[in-house]
Each structure stands twice: as structure tokens, then as C-alpha cells.
Design an enzyme around this catalytic site. Structure first.
Site, mmCIF file in Angstrom:
data_model
loop_
_atom_site.group_PDB
_atom_site.id
_atom_site.type_symbol
_atom_site.label_atom_id
_atom_site.label_comp_id
_atom_site.label_asym_id
_atom_site.label_seq_id
_atom_site.Cartn_x
_atom_site.Cartn_y
_atom_site.Cartn_z
ATOM 1 N N THR A 40 3.833 9.854 -3.952
ATOM 2 C CA THR A 40 4.442 9.607 -2.642
ATOM 3 C C THR A 40 5.709 8.764 -2.753
ATOM 4 O O THR A 40 6.365 8.488 -1.752
ATOM 5 C CB THR A 40 3.432 8.905 -1.715
ATOM 6 O OG1 THR A 40 2.956 7.716 -2.355
ATOM 7 C CG2 THR A 40 2.235 9.810 -1.425
ATOM 8 N N HIS A 45 2.869 1.419 -7.599
ATOM 9 C CA HIS A 45 2.978 -0.011 -7.303
ATOM 10 C C HIS A 45 1.703 -0.721 -7.759
ATOM 11 O O HIS A 45 0.775 -0.074 -8.280
ATOM 12 C CB HIS A 45 3.255 -0.233 -5.808
ATOM 13 C CG HIS A 45 2.274 0.446 -4.890
ATOM 14 N ND1 HIS A 45 0.961 0.028 -4.744
ATOM 15 C CD2 HIS A 45 2.409 1.518 -4.069
ATOM 16 C CE1 HIS A 45 0.330 0.798 -3.879
ATOM 17 N NE2 HIS A 45 1.187 1.717 -3.454
ATOM 18 N N HIS A 48 -1.878 0.483 -7.306
ATOM 19 C CA HIS A 48 -2.419 1.533 -8.176
ATOM 20 C C HIS A 48 -2.970 0.968 -9.486
ATOM 21 O O HIS A 48 -3.682 1.665 -10.210
ATOM 22 C CB HIS A 48 -1.317 2.551 -8.535
ATOM 23 C CG HIS A 48 -0.802 3.329 -7.369
ATOM 24 N ND1 HIS A 48 0.464 3.144 -6.845
ATOM 25 C CD2 HIS A 48 -1.377 4.312 -6.623
ATOM 26 C CE1 HIS A 48 0.645 3.976 -5.836
ATOM 27 N NE2 HIS A 48 -0.443 4.683 -5.676
ATOM 28 N N LYS A 82 -4.746 5.870 6.509
ATOM 29 C CA LYS A 82 -3.494 5.982 7.252
ATOM 30 C C LYS A 82 -3.770 6.170 8.741
ATOM 31 O O LYS A 82 -4.679 6.909 9.122
ATOM 32 C CB LYS A 82 -2.656 7.164 6.724
ATOM 33 C CG LYS A 82 -2.173 6.991 5.298
ATOM 34 C CD LYS A 82 -1.174 5.849 5.198
ATOM 35 C CE LYS A 82 -0.710 5.641 3.769
ATOM 36 N NZ LYS A 82 0.222 4.516 3.645
ATOM 37 N N ARG A 86 1.622 11.347 7.422
ATOM 38 C CA ARG A 86 2.659 11.016 6.451
ATOM 39 C C ARG A 86 3.870 11.935 6.651
ATOM 40 O O ARG A 86 3.731 13.068 7.112
ATOM 41 C CB ARG A 86 2.144 11.204 5.020
ATOM 42 C CG ARG A 86 1.040 10.250 4.600
ATOM 43 C CD ARG A 86 0.564 10.608 3.213
ATOM 44 N NE ARG A 86 -0.568 9.800 2.787
ATOM 45 C CZ ARG A 86 -0.468 8.685 2.075
ATOM 46 N NH1 ARG A 86 0.728 8.256 1.740
ATOM 47 N NH2 ARG A 86 -1.537 8.014 1.711
ATOM 48 N N ASP A 194 -11.436 3.797 -0.232
ATOM 49 C CA ASP A 194 -11.053 4.712 0.837
ATOM 50 C C ASP A 194 -11.178 6.177 0.410
ATOM 51 O O ASP A 194 -11.017 7.084 1.236
ATOM 52 C CB ASP A 194 -9.620 4.421 1.304
ATOM 53 C CG ASP A 194 -8.584 4.555 0.189
ATOM 54 O OD1 ASP A 194 -8.981 4.517 -0.998
ATOM 55 O OD2 ASP A 194 -7.389 4.683 0.498
ATOM 56 N N LYS A 230 -1.183 -8.492 3.380
ATOM 57 C CA LYS A 230 -1.427 -7.302 2.567
ATOM 58 C C LYS A 230 -1.100 -7.551 1.105
ATOM 59 O O LYS A 230 -0.041 -8.076 0.778
ATOM 60 C CB LYS A 230 -0.592 -6.139 3.099
ATOM 61 C CG LYS A 230 -0.977 -4.792 2.502
ATOM 62 C CD LYS A 230 -0.307 -3.651 3.222
ATOM 63 C CE LYS A 230 -0.767 -2.312 2.655
ATOM 64 N NZ LYS A 230 -0.152 -1.178 3.363
ATOM 65 N N LYS A 233 2.552 -6.902 -1.281
ATOM 66 C CA LYS A 233 3.753 -6.959 -0.453
ATOM 67 C C LYS A 233 4.299 -8.380 -0.450
ATOM 68 O O LYS A 233 3.547 -9.347 -0.432
ATOM 69 C CB LYS A 233 3.438 -6.554 0.992
ATOM 70 C CG LYS A 233 2.977 -5.116 1.157
ATOM 71 C CD LYS A 233 4.147 -4.164 1.218
ATOM 72 C CE LYS A 233 3.691 -2.764 1.603
ATOM 73 N NZ LYS A 233 4.804 -1.822 1.706
ATOM 74 N N THR A 234 5.618 -8.503 -0.454
ATOM 75 C CA THR A 234 6.277 -9.799 -0.292
ATOM 76 C C THR A 234 7.359 -9.633 0.763
ATOM 77 O O THR A 234 7.555 -8.544 1.309
ATOM 78 C CB THR A 234 6.930 -10.267 -1.606
ATOM 79 O OG1 THR A 234 8.022 -9.376 -1.921
ATOM 80 C CG2 THR A 234 5.939 -10.275 -2.761
#
Length: 419
Positions: A40, A45, A48, A82, A86, A194, A230, A233-234
Site C-alpha cells: 500500500t 513501516h 510491519h 479501516k 482505501r 485484525d 498511535k 507515528k510521530t
């Protein structure tokens, strides 16, 4: 410690089908297993990373991992987790993403192991040539509508709406498991929590198509943060595995800043340190939390794993230089990493320029009067060296590898002059 015992110690087992049966087969056979990665984006990231490292843990235990790139399912879109549809990418974009992800996966798994070499597969190889009639008669016939509607990945989207395209994702992923079972003898699928509905649907498809089949599913908890934000994430965005998207220094800093409440859990998830080593770090952290020994170990281990020893050394060097103010010791490449997000100004003037003038034109100081005050008060440092001479001139000697000058105003405000 068996691989399942190790996963359990690390908190990496969320759900598992027929745990006793899986334990028996893992004890007595070399098992092929797979985990899927949909392309995707042009990079994986850190979300994963748990799945990738679980494949590696199984390989180190003597089993044979298959990293499946979703060249076909990436064209469809997984509704799991989600809230909305998408955006569909073109075939050319997905092919480009798939190629990048294959390269990244090859950095973590051993494809040259003598007894259990890892494999890369792409589900476009069997789904891409699948015609509609075969799909509906031979695969779709195995799935009852009520069965599919009961799955969490579908249930969670019914109110907001789900297209037939994403509704069919479960069938395609199930077909992946069947094909890998038939063609490669793959007996185990792993994935995030998930993915439980998709994994069990695959097991059901195998059961209906293969007599006396023995296949298993195992899910891994989704990584969370204790502060409720989350993971991965930053303020600067997603933490990618591609060093061009997230530099090794940024990557290292992400792990260094791990909350005390999370660090031991992340050491279990993301490193190959032993139980004894992790427990020792936990004792050290409780005795002297201010030293952040656990965070430093986590940052070092994961950065080395993802980017290698040289990039780790570079990240540590940048961190040390920024802490001590020894900016002049850094290379231009290290400056790029360490000051990627600070305000910058591109200077195209004479080889020499007065410091006061440079401060004003780069908007570091709002006026010449303020610039003179800043210098005289010792608030200005150039490449880590404090300058208090108001008449000081910035020359080519202040340019790091002819490319950058780093100016600090006050204790923490950095600015980058580019040439």
C-alpha cells in the site's frame, strides 16, 4: 525454549487455532509458514516489523518462512481495521511498491540458509490469471454470505459501507492460503490480530478443498502505546523502514523516546535479546530509570537490525554531537539527518557575510539590533561554538563540507544555513 514458548514469553500470541496440534507439528517437523504484506506504499513501516521478526523467529527455530507480497490483494484493499474504503492504486504503482517491499523483506530473512531458506512469493502469480467464472464457481462457492458477514472486518464496516471489492478481500486472502498449502506445503499463516477473520476463512477454504488437511493460524497483538497515541507515528509522520523516508537518526530517536511503561514490552517484541537479558534490563531500569538504559538498548538493537551497524554508529554519533554541542564533528550527511526538520535558509551571497546580517536575512533574529543583542549575550552558536563578537564574519571555513552551517539561538532553537 520452543518457538511457541518464546512467542508466549514475548506476549506475541494473541489467538491460535488448535494450539496443541500446532505445538506437536512444530516439535516434530520443519513447518512452512507465511505472513502477508500488502504493497500500500513504497515502504513497509515499523508496524510491519513485528510480523517480519516473527517470521525470523520461526526461521531461527528451524522452520521455513514465506514472505508473501500482495501484488494482487494490494490492488483490492483490505477492509480490516479501516473505517472507510482505501484509495485504489494503479497496477503500475502496486508493481513498483511490490518490488520495493520485496527488497526490504530480503534484509531480514535468510534466503541462503542451507536447511530452511526463506522464500518470497507474490499472490499476483496465481490471482492475476484467475478468471471470473473459476473465481465464482471454485472459490466463491465455498463461502456462505452469513459466514462472511459475521467476520469483524466486515461487521465493523457495515454501517459506514463496504464495496463488493473490499468485501471480496477475505476470499482472495483465503485463496492465498489454499494455494500456498497446495503448492508449497505451507501449514501456518501468521498475521496481526485484525487478520483473524481472514486467517480462519483461509483455514475453512483449505478444509473444504483438501481432504484430511492440517493447517493452522496464529495472530500477533497489534502494537499499542500506553499513552493512547498511535504506535509508529510521530509529529513528523510515519516511521518507515526505508532510510530515505525515515533517516537512521530519526529511527534511532523514535526508539530512544519510548515511554518507560512500554520499553520492556517493545524489547520483547522487537529484539532478539534473551529472557535473561531483558529481565536484567528491567531490573536496571527500575533501579535507575533516569539512565534510560532500556531505551538505549532498544534503540541500538532495532536500529542495527533494520539499518545495520554503520547507520547505528552514525545515529549515535549525531545524537551525542547534538547533546554535547560538537556540531563541527559531524559530516554533511549527518547534518542532513540530524537537522532534517529544523528551519533552514539557502544563502547564495558572497563567500563572507557578517554574522549580524546572516541572522537577519535568515530570520533567526528579527532585526539587526536584536541580532547584536543575541550575539553579545552569548545566545548565538555557530557549528556548536558560541560567538560573542558582534563584528564576527561567517566565512567558507564555517561551511561543513561546503554545504551547511548550523546556527543555534538560545539553548534549543537550531537553524540550518544551506549553500
Amino acid at each position: 525454549m520452543s518457538v511457541l514458548q518464546d512467542l508466549a514469553y514475548r506476549g506475541l500470541i494473541n489467538q491460535v487455532t488448535d494450539e496443541d496440534g500446532l505445538r506437536t507439528i512444530l516439535s516434530n517437523e520443519k513447518v512452512k509458514l507465511y505472513c502477508g504484506f500488502d504493497p500500500t506504499a513504497d515502504s513497509l513501516h515499523i508496524g510491519h516489523l513485528v510480523g517480519i521478526l516473527c517470521l525470523k523467529r520461526f526461521q531461527l527455530a528451524g522452520h521455513q518462512p514465506i514472505a508473501l507480497v500482495g501484488g494482487a490483494t494490494g490492488l483490492i484493499g483490505d477492509p480490516s481495521g479501516k473505517k472507510a474504503e482505501r484509495t485504489l492504486n494503479t497496477k503500475e504503482v502496486v508493481e513498483q511498491y511490490s518490488s520495493s517491499i520485496k527488497e526490504q523483506l530480503s534484509r531480514f530473512l535468510d534466503f541462503d540458509a542451507e536447511d530452511n531458506p526463506a522464500q518470497i512469493a507474490n499472490n499476483y502469480d496465481w490471482i492475476g490469471s484467475l478468471d471470473l467464472i473459476t473465481f465464482l464457481r471454485d472459490i466463491g462457492k465455498s463461502f456462505g454470505l452469513n459466514y462472511m458477514l459475521a467476520k469483524d472486518s466486515v461487521q465493523s464496516r457495515l454501517d459506514a459501507g463496504i464495496s463488493f471489492t473490499e468485501f471480496s478481500y477475505m476470499i482472495l486472502q483465503s485463496y492465498d492460503f489454499l494455494k500456498l498449502y497446495e503448492n508449497e506445503g505451507c501449514r501456518l499463516q501468521i498475521g496481526g490480530s485484525d487478520q483473524w477473520g481472514n486467517i480462519t476463512a483461509g483455514l475453512e477454504l483449505i478444509r473444504k478443498n483438501v481432504e484430511d488437511a492440517k493447517a493452522f493460524g496464529l495472530t500477533i497483538p497489534l502494537v499499542t502505546k500506553s499513552d493512547g497515541t498511535k504506535f509508529g507515528k510521530t509529529e513528523g509522520g510515519t516511521i518507515w523502514l526505508d532510510k530515505e523516508k525515515t533517516s537512521p537518526y530519526e529511527f534511532y530517536q523514535f526508539w530512544i523516546n519510548t515511554d518507560d511503561r512500554d520499553v520492556i514490552r517493545y524489547l520483547k517484541y522487537f529484539t532478539f535479546l534473551t529472557k535473561e537479558e531483558i529481565e536484567s534490563l528491567e531490573v536496571e531500569m527500575q533501579a535507575a530509570p533516569e539512565k534510560r538504559i532500556a531505551q538505549k538498548t532498544l534503540a541500538e538493537e532495532v536500529t542495527k537490525l533494520v539499518h545495520g551497524e554503520v547507520s547505528l554508529e552514525q545515529a549515535v554519533k549525531i545524537s551525542t554531537a547534538l547533546f554535547s554541542g560538537s556540531i563541527s564533528e559531524l559530516s554533511a550527511d549527518e547534518i542532513k539527518q540530524g537537522f532534517k526538520d529544523v528551519p533552514s535558509y539557502e544563502y547564495n551571497g558572497e563567500a563572507e557575510v557578517g554574522l549580524v546580517d546572516l541572522l537577519v536575512m535568515s530570520k533567526i533574529s528579527p532585526s539587526k539590533r536584536q541580532a547584536r543583542e543575541d550575539i553579545a549575550n552569548g545566545a548565538i552558536s555557530v557549528n556548536g561554538e558560541r560567538i560573542q563578537e558582534v563584528e564576527s564574519v561567517i566565512t567558507e571555513s564555517h561551511r561543513i563540507e561546503g554545504q551547511f552551517t548550523v546556527i543555534r539561538r538560545g539553548k534549543k532553537k537550531y537553524y540550518l544555513i544551506k549553500y
